[in-house]
Design a protein around this motif. Structure first.
Motif, PDB file in Angstrom:
ATOM      1  N   VAL A  48      11.840 -36.356 -25.041  1.00 31.45           N
ATOM      2  CA  VAL A  48      12.043 -36.158 -23.446  1.00 31.45           C
ATOM      3  C   VAL A  48      10.768 -36.283 -22.685  1.00 31.45           C
ATOM      4  O   VAL A  48       9.989 -36.221 -23.537  1.00 31.45           O
ATOM      5  CB  VAL A  48      12.623 -35.045 -23.500  1.00 31.45           C
ATOM      6  CG1 VAL A  48      13.065 -34.475 -22.194  1.00 31.45           C
ATOM      7  CG2 VAL A  48      13.997 -34.959 -24.578  1.00 31.45           C
ATOM      8  N   LEU A  49      10.739 -37.048 -22.024  1.00 30.61           N
ATOM      9  CA  LEU A  49      10.013 -36.976 -20.709  1.00 30.61           C
ATOM     10  C   LEU A  49      10.116 -36.997 -19.322  1.00 30.61           C
ATOM     11  O   LEU A  49      11.178 -37.478 -19.341  1.00 30.61           O
ATOM     12  CB  LEU A  49       9.409 -38.446 -20.868  1.00 30.61           C
ATOM     13  CG  LEU A  49       8.540 -39.702 -22.703  1.00 30.61           C
ATOM     14  CD1 LEU A  49       9.045 -40.586 -22.588  1.00 30.61           C
ATOM     15  CD2 LEU A  49       8.080 -38.475 -23.006  1.00 30.61           C
ATOM     16  N   GLY A  50       9.121 -36.874 -18.922  1.00 30.55           N
ATOM     17  CA  GLY A  50       9.236 -35.757 -17.753  1.00 30.55           C
ATOM     18  C   GLY A  50       8.453 -34.856 -17.461  1.00 30.55           C
ATOM     19  O   GLY A  50       7.232 -34.322 -17.598  1.00 30.55           O
ATOM     20  N   THR A  51       8.701 -34.579 -16.014  1.00 31.05           N
ATOM     21  CA  THR A  51       8.025 -33.104 -15.608  1.00 31.05           C
ATOM     22  C   THR A  51       8.530 -32.109 -14.325  1.00 31.05           C
ATOM     23  O   THR A  51      10.003 -32.432 -14.151  1.00 31.05           O
ATOM     24  CB  THR A  51       7.100 -34.277 -13.839  1.00 31.05           C
ATOM     25  OG1 THR A  51       6.424 -35.345 -14.855  1.00 31.05           O
ATOM     26  CG2 THR A  51       6.277 -33.533 -13.306  1.00 31.05           C
ATOM     27  N   TYR A  52       8.091 -30.920 -14.763  1.00 28.64           N
ATOM     28  CA  TYR A  52       8.478 -29.949 -13.878  1.00 28.64           C
ATOM     29  C   TYR A  52       7.627 -29.524 -13.005  1.00 28.64           C
ATOM     30  O   TYR A  52       6.009 -28.999 -12.866  1.00 28.64           O
ATOM     31  CB  TYR A  52       8.593 -28.344 -15.006  1.00 28.64           C
ATOM     32  CG  TYR A  52       9.518 -28.300 -15.682  1.00 28.64           C
ATOM     33  CD1 TYR A  52      10.639 -28.531 -15.290  1.00 28.64           C
ATOM     34  CD2 TYR A  52       9.456 -28.120 -17.118  1.00 28.64           C
ATOM     35  CE1 TYR A  52      12.053 -28.108 -16.310  1.00 28.64           C
ATOM     36  CE2 TYR A  52      10.082 -28.282 -18.103  1.00 28.64           C
ATOM     37  CZ  TYR A  52      11.416 -27.974 -17.403  1.00 28.64           C
ATOM     38  OH  TYR A  52      12.719 -28.141 -18.481  1.00 28.64           O
ATOM     39  N   ASN A  53       6.933 -29.949 -11.845  1.00 29.23           N
ATOM     40  CA  ASN A  53       7.063 -30.349 -10.343  1.00 29.23           C
ATOM     41  C   ASN A  53       6.236 -28.590  -9.658  1.00 29.23           C
ATOM     42  O   ASN A  53       5.663 -28.359  -9.294  1.00 29.23           O
ATOM     43  CB  ASN A  53       7.662 -31.297  -9.504  1.00 29.23           C
ATOM     44  CG  ASN A  53       7.438 -32.045  -9.960  1.00 29.23           C
ATOM     45  OD1 ASN A  53       6.735 -33.075 -10.333  1.00 29.23           O
ATOM     46  ND2 ASN A  53       8.185 -33.197  -9.288  1.00 29.23           N
ATOM     47  N   ASP A  54       7.653 -27.357 -10.438  1.00 29.43           N
ATOM     48  CA  ASP A  54       7.539 -26.506  -9.847  1.00 29.43           C
ATOM     49  C   ASP A  54       6.786 -26.075 -10.941  1.00 29.43           C
ATOM     50  O   ASP A  54       7.052 -23.950 -10.646  1.00 29.43           O
ATOM     51  CB  ASP A  54       8.248 -26.024  -9.201  1.00 29.43           C
ATOM     52  CG  ASP A  54       9.680 -26.373  -9.252  1.00 29.43           C
ATOM     53  OD1 ASP A  54       9.465 -26.565 -10.753  1.00 29.43           O
ATOM     54  OD2 ASP A  54      10.746 -25.553  -9.009  1.00 29.43           O
ATOM     55  N   LEU A  55       6.786 -25.583 -12.215  1.00 29.87           N
ATOM     56  CA  LEU A  55       6.394 -24.566 -13.033  1.00 29.87           C
ATOM     57  C   LEU A  55       4.934 -24.856 -14.333  1.00 29.87           C
ATOM     58  O   LEU A  55       4.977 -25.806 -14.696  1.00 29.87           O
ATOM     59  CB  LEU A  55       7.595 -24.903 -14.389  1.00 29.87           C
ATOM     60  CG  LEU A  55       7.913 -24.117 -15.697  1.00 29.87           C
ATOM     61  CD1 LEU A  55       7.952 -23.077 -14.651  1.00 29.87           C
ATOM     62  CD2 LEU A  55       8.730 -24.228 -16.498  1.00 29.87           C
ATOM     63  N   PRO A  56       4.109 -23.767 -13.573  1.00 29.94           N
ATOM     64  CA  PRO A  56       2.810 -24.613 -14.715  1.00 29.94           C
ATOM     65  C   PRO A  56       2.842 -24.495 -15.799  1.00 29.94           C
ATOM     66  O   PRO A  56       3.719 -23.454 -16.255  1.00 29.94           O
ATOM     67  CB  PRO A  56       2.402 -22.832 -13.645  1.00 29.94           C
ATOM     68  CG  PRO A  56       2.604 -22.506 -12.697  1.00 29.94           C
ATOM     69  CD  PRO A  56       3.871 -23.166 -12.664  1.00 29.94           C
ATOM     70  N   THR A  57       2.700 -24.678 -16.883  1.00 30.94           N
ATOM     71  CA  THR A  57       1.936 -24.711 -18.413  1.00 30.94           C
ATOM     72  C   THR A  57       2.065 -23.486 -18.548  1.00 30.94           C
ATOM     73  O   THR A  57       3.382 -23.434 -19.655  1.00 30.94           O
ATOM     74  CB  THR A  57       0.443 -25.545 -18.538  1.00 30.94           C
ATOM     75  OG1 THR A  57       0.917 -26.615 -17.818  1.00 30.94           O
ATOM     76  CG2 THR A  57       0.265 -25.520 -20.074  1.00 30.94           C
ATOM     77  N   ARG A  58       2.154 -22.703 -18.476  1.00 28.66           N
ATOM     78  CA  ARG A  58       1.473 -21.477 -19.223  1.00 28.66           C
ATOM     79  C   ARG A  58       2.432 -20.510 -19.024  1.00 28.66           C
ATOM     80  O   ARG A  58       3.493 -20.322 -19.861  1.00 28.66           O
ATOM     81  CB  ARG A  58       0.415 -20.243 -18.782  1.00 28.66           C
ATOM     82  CG  ARG A  58       0.319 -19.502 -17.171  1.00 28.66           C
ATOM     83  CD  ARG A  58      -0.687 -18.463 -17.041  1.00 28.66           C
ATOM     84  NE  ARG A  58      -0.132 -18.274 -15.644  1.00 28.66           N
ATOM     85  CZ  ARG A  58      -0.233 -19.215 -14.300  1.00 28.66           C
ATOM     86  NH1 ARG A  58      -0.359 -20.553 -14.433  1.00 28.66           N
ATOM     87  NH2 ARG A  58      -0.450 -18.067 -13.282  1.00 28.66           N
ATOM     88  N   TYR A  59       3.580 -20.735 -17.695  1.00 30.24           N
ATOM     89  CA  TYR A  59       5.250 -20.415 -18.053  1.00 30.24           C
ATOM     90  C   TYR A  59       5.970 -21.337 -18.700  1.00 30.24           C
ATOM     91  O   TYR A  59       6.779 -20.335 -18.948  1.00 30.24           O
ATOM     92  CB  TYR A  59       5.311 -20.025 -16.337  1.00 30.24           C
ATOM     93  CG  TYR A  59       4.811 -19.293 -15.204  1.00 30.24           C
ATOM     94  CD1 TYR A  59       4.583 -17.819 -15.843  1.00 30.24           C
ATOM     95  CD2 TYR A  59       3.664 -19.280 -14.483  1.00 30.24           C
ATOM     96  CE1 TYR A  59       4.250 -16.653 -14.615  1.00 30.24           C
ATOM     97  CE2 TYR A  59       2.926 -18.362 -13.900  1.00 30.24           C
ATOM     98  CZ  TYR A  59       3.548 -17.165 -14.356  1.00 30.24           C
ATOM     99  OH  TYR A  59       2.580 -15.582 -13.431  1.00 30.24           O
ATOM    100  N   LEU A  60       5.804 -22.383 -18.891  1.00 32.28           N
ATOM    101  CA  LEU A  60       6.590 -22.772 -20.065  1.00 32.28           C
ATOM    102  C   LEU A  60       6.983 -22.816 -20.774  1.00 32.28           C
ATOM    103  O   LEU A  60       7.915 -22.589 -21.661  1.00 32.28           O
ATOM    104  CB  LEU A  60       6.566 -24.722 -19.676  1.00 32.28           C
ATOM    105  CG  LEU A  60       7.757 -25.656 -20.377  1.00 32.28           C
ATOM    106  CD1 LEU A  60       8.881 -25.501 -20.562  1.00 32.28           C
ATOM    107  CD2 LEU A  60       6.880 -26.803 -20.298  1.00 32.28           C
ATOM    108  N   LEU A  61       4.976 -22.388 -21.078  1.00 30.46           N
ATOM    109  CA  LEU A  61       4.541 -22.006 -22.976  1.00 30.46           C
ATOM    110  C   LEU A  61       5.814 -20.368 -22.731  1.00 30.46           C
ATOM    111  O   LEU A  61       5.658 -21.140 -24.023  1.00 30.46           O
ATOM    112  CB  LEU A  61       3.401 -21.791 -22.881  1.00 30.46           C
ATOM    113  CG  LEU A  61       2.525 -22.010 -24.231  1.00 30.46           C
ATOM    114  CD1 LEU A  61       3.334 -22.562 -25.145  1.00 30.46           C
ATOM    115  CD2 LEU A  61       1.631 -21.972 -24.513  1.00 30.46           C
TER     116      LEU A  61
END
Length: 227
Positions: A48-61
């Motif tokens: 899967v390749l893509g972008t969350y434009n409105d979700l900073p790295t640490r919140y995704l983690l």
């Protein structure tokens, strides 16, 4: 765990996907899901390749690795248990009439330069988590996630690789349906979970803290990070 070279390859793929030998399996806003056959097997692996434009790295983690929190948003998760040596026991629902599957795997989180984070999970044998009646043990499992902050820091780019052998004589139609609907649903739920964490942090910080850079807000460390 990933080497720096593997991480750089994943980051290059985010910019210029290398899809030779891969089929475009499904596509949703900002994400593409690719699939290919595992050599010498009837199984498939996914990228899967893509972008969350409105979700900073640490919140995704946090949303992805905090498994107590994950129980609140992942509808396919049954339960989990921490084992020794960075290992986890994770149980997941499968579509009716299939039995639940459980996974015993080692989970590692690494940090690389530029704020890039890599999450790796791989199946292992662990005597402290024996197989259970009514649940099918998945012996072959791998997940790799590379998370790169976007240039402005408000979002993140994603490279995600996944493979498992769910065992059993599962009809191809069910596998295709589960993957085609399940992966996009998971991506959407993960984004929503990250946003809920952002909202919670903002509420707890209070009105006077809203101008504080997001990078100064602490992150619970669900697993040790190897630098």
């Amino acid at each position: 765990m990933f080497t720096e070279e593997q991480v750089n390859e994943a980051l290059n793929e985010i910019k210029t996907p290398n899809v030779t030998g891969w089929d475009l399996f499904s596509e949703v806003p900002n994400f593409k899901v690719y699939r290919r056959a595992v050599p010498n097997s009837a199984l498939k692996e996914y990228k899967v390749l893509g972008t969350y434009n409105d979700l900073p790295t640490r919140y995704l983690l946090r949303a992805y690795t905090d498994l107590d929190f994950r129980k609140s948003w992942d509808k396919n998760m049954v339960d989990w248990k921490a084992l020794e040596n960075h290992r986890l026991h994770f149980t997941a629902k499968f579509p009716w009439p299939l039995s639940p599957r459980d996974y015993v795997y080692e989970l590692r989180v690494q940090e690389f330069k530029g704020g890039v984070v890599c999450v790796n999970g791989k199946s292992v044998n662990d005597e402290s988590a024996p197989e259970r009646s009514g649940t099918v043990r998945v012996d072959e499992f791998r997940q790799d996630v590379v998370i790169q902050p976007t240039a402005e820091g408000n979002g993140c780019n994603i490279w995600f690789g996944y493979y498992d052998d769910p065992k059993g004589n599962i009809p191809t139609g069910i596998i295709n349906w589960a993957a085609r609907s399940g992966i996009p649903a998971f991506l959407s739920s993960l984004r929503e979970a990250g946003h809920n964490l952002m909202k919670k942090d903002a509420e707890e910080a209070g009105q006077n803290e809203k101008a504080r850079p997001l990078s100064t807000i602490g992150i619970p460390d669900p697993v040790p990070i190897d630098c």
